[in-house]
Design a protein around this motif. Structure first.
Motif, PDB file in Angstrom:
ATOM      1  N   GLY A 310     130.041  66.726 -19.938  1.00  0.00           N
ATOM      2  CA  GLY A 310     128.954  67.046 -19.019  1.00  0.00           C
ATOM      3  C   GLY A 310     129.367  68.139 -18.055  1.00  0.00           C
ATOM      4  N   TRP A 311     128.444  69.060 -17.769  1.00  0.00           N
ATOM      5  CA  TRP A 311     128.693  70.135 -16.807  1.00  0.00           C
ATOM      6  C   TRP A 311     127.843  69.886 -15.564  1.00  0.00           C
ATOM      7  N   TYR A 312     128.468  70.010 -14.396  1.00  0.00           N
ATOM      8  CA  TYR A 312     127.819  69.702 -13.128  1.00  0.00           C
ATOM      9  C   TYR A 312     127.956  70.886 -12.175  1.00  0.00           C
ATOM     10  N   ALA A 313     126.841  71.255 -11.544  1.00  0.00           N
ATOM     11  CA  ALA A 313     126.869  72.243 -10.466  1.00  0.00           C
ATOM     12  C   ALA A 313     126.910  71.491  -9.144  1.00  0.00           C
ATOM     13  N   VAL A 422     119.699  65.205 -12.366  1.00  0.00           N
ATOM     14  CA  VAL A 422     119.932  65.444 -13.790  1.00  0.00           C
ATOM     15  C   VAL A 422     118.841  66.367 -14.314  1.00  0.00           C
ATOM     16  N   PHE A 423     119.233  67.478 -14.922  1.00  0.00           N
ATOM     17  CA  PHE A 423     118.254  68.366 -15.541  1.00  0.00           C
ATOM     18  C   PHE A 423     117.531  67.633 -16.678  1.00  0.00           C
ATOM     19  N   ARG A 424     116.254  67.925 -16.839  1.00  0.00           N
ATOM     20  CA  ARG A 424     115.487  67.338 -17.945  1.00  0.00           C
ATOM     21  C   ARG A 424     116.075  67.703 -19.297  1.00  0.00           C
ATOM     22  N   SER A 425     116.869  68.747 -19.332  1.00  0.00           N
ATOM     23  CA  SER A 425     117.495  69.202 -20.577  1.00  0.00           C
ATOM     24  C   SER A 425     118.737  68.397 -20.939  1.00  0.00           C
ATOM     25  N   GLU A 428     120.406  62.757 -23.228  1.00  0.00           N
ATOM     26  CA  GLU A 428     121.268  61.628 -23.549  1.00  0.00           C
ATOM     27  C   GLU A 428     121.679  60.850 -22.303  1.00  0.00           C
ATOM     28  N   PHE A 429     121.895  61.540 -21.193  1.00  0.00           N
ATOM     29  CA  PHE A 429     122.141  60.837 -19.928  1.00  0.00           C
ATOM     30  C   PHE A 429     120.921  60.007 -19.561  1.00  0.00           C
ATOM     31  N   ASP A 456     130.877  56.833 -18.251  1.00  0.00           N
ATOM     32  CA  ASP A 456     132.298  56.994 -17.913  1.00  0.00           C
ATOM     33  C   ASP A 456     132.626  58.449 -17.592  1.00  0.00           C
ATOM     34  N   GLU A 457     132.138  59.360 -18.406  1.00  0.00           N
ATOM     35  CA  GLU A 457     132.418  60.788 -18.193  1.00  0.00           C
ATOM     36  C   GLU A 457     131.924  61.252 -16.822  1.00  0.00           C
ATOM     37  N   CYS A 458     130.714  60.834 -16.465  1.00  0.00           N
ATOM     38  CA  CYS A 458     130.162  61.210 -15.167  1.00  0.00           C
ATOM     39  C   CYS A 458     130.911  60.513 -14.028  1.00  0.00           C
ATOM     40  N   ARG A 459     131.371  59.308 -14.285  1.00  0.00           N
ATOM     41  CA  ARG A 459     132.101  58.544 -13.262  1.00  0.00           C
ATOM     42  C   ARG A 459     133.373  59.283 -12.834  1.00  0.00           C
ATOM     43  N   TYR A 460     134.101  59.874 -13.799  1.00  0.00           N
ATOM     44  CA  TYR A 460     135.303  60.641 -13.448  1.00  0.00           C
ATOM     45  C   TYR A 460     134.947  61.817 -12.529  1.00  0.00           C
ATOM     46  N   VAL A 461     133.811  62.461 -12.831  1.00  0.00           N
ATOM     47  CA  VAL A 461     133.393  63.605 -12.027  1.00  0.00           C
ATOM     48  C   VAL A 461     133.016  63.174 -10.615  1.00  0.00           C
ATOM     49  N   LEU A 462     132.224  62.107 -10.497  1.00  0.00           N
ATOM     50  CA  LEU A 462     131.802  61.644  -9.181  1.00  0.00           C
ATOM     51  C   LEU A 462     132.987  61.202  -8.333  1.00  0.00           C
TER      52      LEU A 462
END
Length: 499
Positions: A310-313, A422-425, A428-429, A456-462
């Motif tokens: 996942g890519w986050y701005a 979260v972008f509509r694009s 899967e999230f 899990d992937e987003c959890r590491y980022v947060l």
């Protein structure tokens, strides 16, 4: 010529027929609608009290006059099958006095030789106990208690035992449970209720010839309000549902698939009215990311299970926006990986970052599952990906603290602003994370048997940009609403059942 008045056929009235004939069981209108469907798969229910289990027990009888007919009714654990077995003893013996039930093998044997089994699949590997067997009818009671892998495996066991038999699958379900997200995606959000859903697949034989296969499925909703016999015989049942906590009441009484028992992120909102304003909705329309914003990339490794990137701005206030995703899931197979090595994943990441306008030319920080740095079996996954030019540093894997970061960021302030979007694009999230449920044993944590890889992937980022507790504010409703624009939301918040 028009028929004479005396010749006009009256619509069939099941209640009148039962009153005037020796009938053991008759369907209510919603059960009858379900029993008329011809699709290969069909899901019945969505709320409590619609007569779901009764429907399955009776539906299994449809072809018992044929000697080689085989059927099976399934619950997740064997103790849960007791209600089905008990109901079958009430109905089957009266309908077929010469039928007998084998207690040790959990099977009904009918005068014709046809058989109806009762089974369970408590653990994932239990599906293999049905390897080499086949059934004309497969019935899943409470489908949301099963995994996609268990349900999908029984497809290969559903085939006709001989001429004259129809092979098909029927299921019942309420919202909630570890299988909620895949059941919702397959039957509820895929198409409007009572509308057939068609799926096509290509099958290639050894000679390279392609065959297009087609399969259909449908969802038929029902609720306690469709079961007048239950309400008449048990008048307190409706009151019991009405007194449940709000989430459970919405799910079991009204069949709300966005509100259910055990839902981890009850604050999540996907509201089209907020897609542009970014108010009171976590899902928003994509936009061009300003040059000064930071970009963070998250990764959860998977091979047999899906991997997630996942890519986050990150804006100047520290708010996160999930702007792009790469999810390694086999097509139409929830929680099943595509089995590609880490180097191939890294090459896909590089390709995206070299072409996406919001990512191209930017400095990107990578945060990943700490396990990818393990070198106990040779070169680590992180080292393999670094060779391709994709770099990571270990994320904080504290599960409860990570879950709380979701809650803190999803909270809306008094202006309807969140610290996470979260972008509509990123479908899967949106499909997986809002539908996660709590673990029955570790009640503070997410059930890890679900499709939790994006979580899990987003959890590491947060956790890499942790914030403090934020108070969650409900969206205020206008005091005056002459056009009833907010009627549905008012009713949701203050719904009262009078019995």
């Amino acid at each position: 010529m028009p028929r004479k008045k005396s010749e006009v056929k009256k619509p069939f009235d099941a209640r009148e027929f039962v009153a005037t004939h020796n009938v053991i069981w008759a369907p209510n209108p919603r059960q009858q609608a379900m029993m008329q469907r011809r699709e290969f798969e069909a899901l019945y229910g969505g709320a409590a009290g619609g007569g779901k289990s009764d429907f399955l027990v009776v539906e299994a009888l449809r072809q018992v006059s044929i000697s080689y007919y085989r059927a099976i009714l399934l619950r997740r654990t064997f103790p849960e099958t007791e209600d089905l077995i008990s109901r079958s003893k009430e109905l089957y013996k009266r309908a077929f006095p010469r039928a007998r039930y084998n207690e040790s093998k959990h099977v009904w044997i009918f005068p014709s030789g046809a058989m109806i089994y009762f089974g369970n699949m408590q653990h994932e590997q239990d599906k293999l106990q049905y390897q080499g067997r086949h059934f004309d009818f497969v019935g899943f009671d409470e489908l949301t208690h099963f995994t996609w892998g268990q349900y999908n495996y029984l497809f290969s066991r559903t085939r006709s035992s001989g001429p004259g038999l129809r092979a098909y699958i029927r299921s019942t379900a309420n919202p909630g449970g570890p299988g909620h997200q895949w059941v919702k995606a397959r039957f509820i959000t895929a198409m409007k209720p009572e509308t057939p859903i068609w799926e096509e697949n290509e099958v290639e034989d050894q000679a390279g010839n392609i065959t297009i296969t087609k399969s259909d499925r449908i969802f038929i909703p029902s609720s306690v309000f469709d079961n007048p016999d239950l309400l008449r015989n048990n008048p307190h049942y409706l009151a019991s549902l009405a007194m449940m906590p709000e989430a459970e009441k919405q799910a079991l009484l009204y069949g709300d698939w966005d509100s259910f028992a055990g839902q981890v992120f009850a604050e999540w909102k996907n509201n089209p009215d907020g897609y542009d304003s970014q108010q009171w909705s976590h899902v928003i329309n994509p936009f061009d990311i300003p040059d000064g914003w930071e970009i963070v990339r998250g990764y959860d490794h998977g091979y047999a299970k899906p991997f997630s990137v996942g890519w986050y701005a990150v804006d100047y206030s520290g708010c996160f926006y999930r702007i792009r995703e790469l999810y390694g899931m086999k097509k139409d197979c929830p929680n099943t990986g595509i089995k590609i090595d880490p180097t191939a994943v890294a090459k896909q990441i590089r390709a995206i970052e070299e072409t996406d306008p919001n990512l191209k030319g930017r400095r990107i920080t990578g945060v990943a599952d700490p396990s990818i740095f393990a070198k106990d079996r040779g070169e680590s996954i992180a080292d393999l990906m670094a060779k391709v030019g994709v770099y990571w540093f270990p994320g904080d894997n504290h599960r409860i603290a990570g879950k709380m970061q979701y809650h803190y960021r999803m909270a809306f302030d008094e202006h309807g602003r969140s610290m996470f979007y979260v972008f509509r694009s990123c479908p899967e999230f949106i499909r997986t994370v809002p539908n996660l449920v709590y673990d029955e044993k570790d009640v503070e944590d997410v059930d890890t048997t679900q499709e939790d890889h994006i979580y899990d992937e987003c959890r590491y980022v947060l956790m890499s940009r942790a914030i403090a507790l934020r108070k969650h504010v409900e969206k205020p409703l206008p005091l005056e609403d002459p056009l009833d624009l907010y009627k549905e939301e008012r009713e949701r918040r203050s719904r009262v059942i009078r019995v």
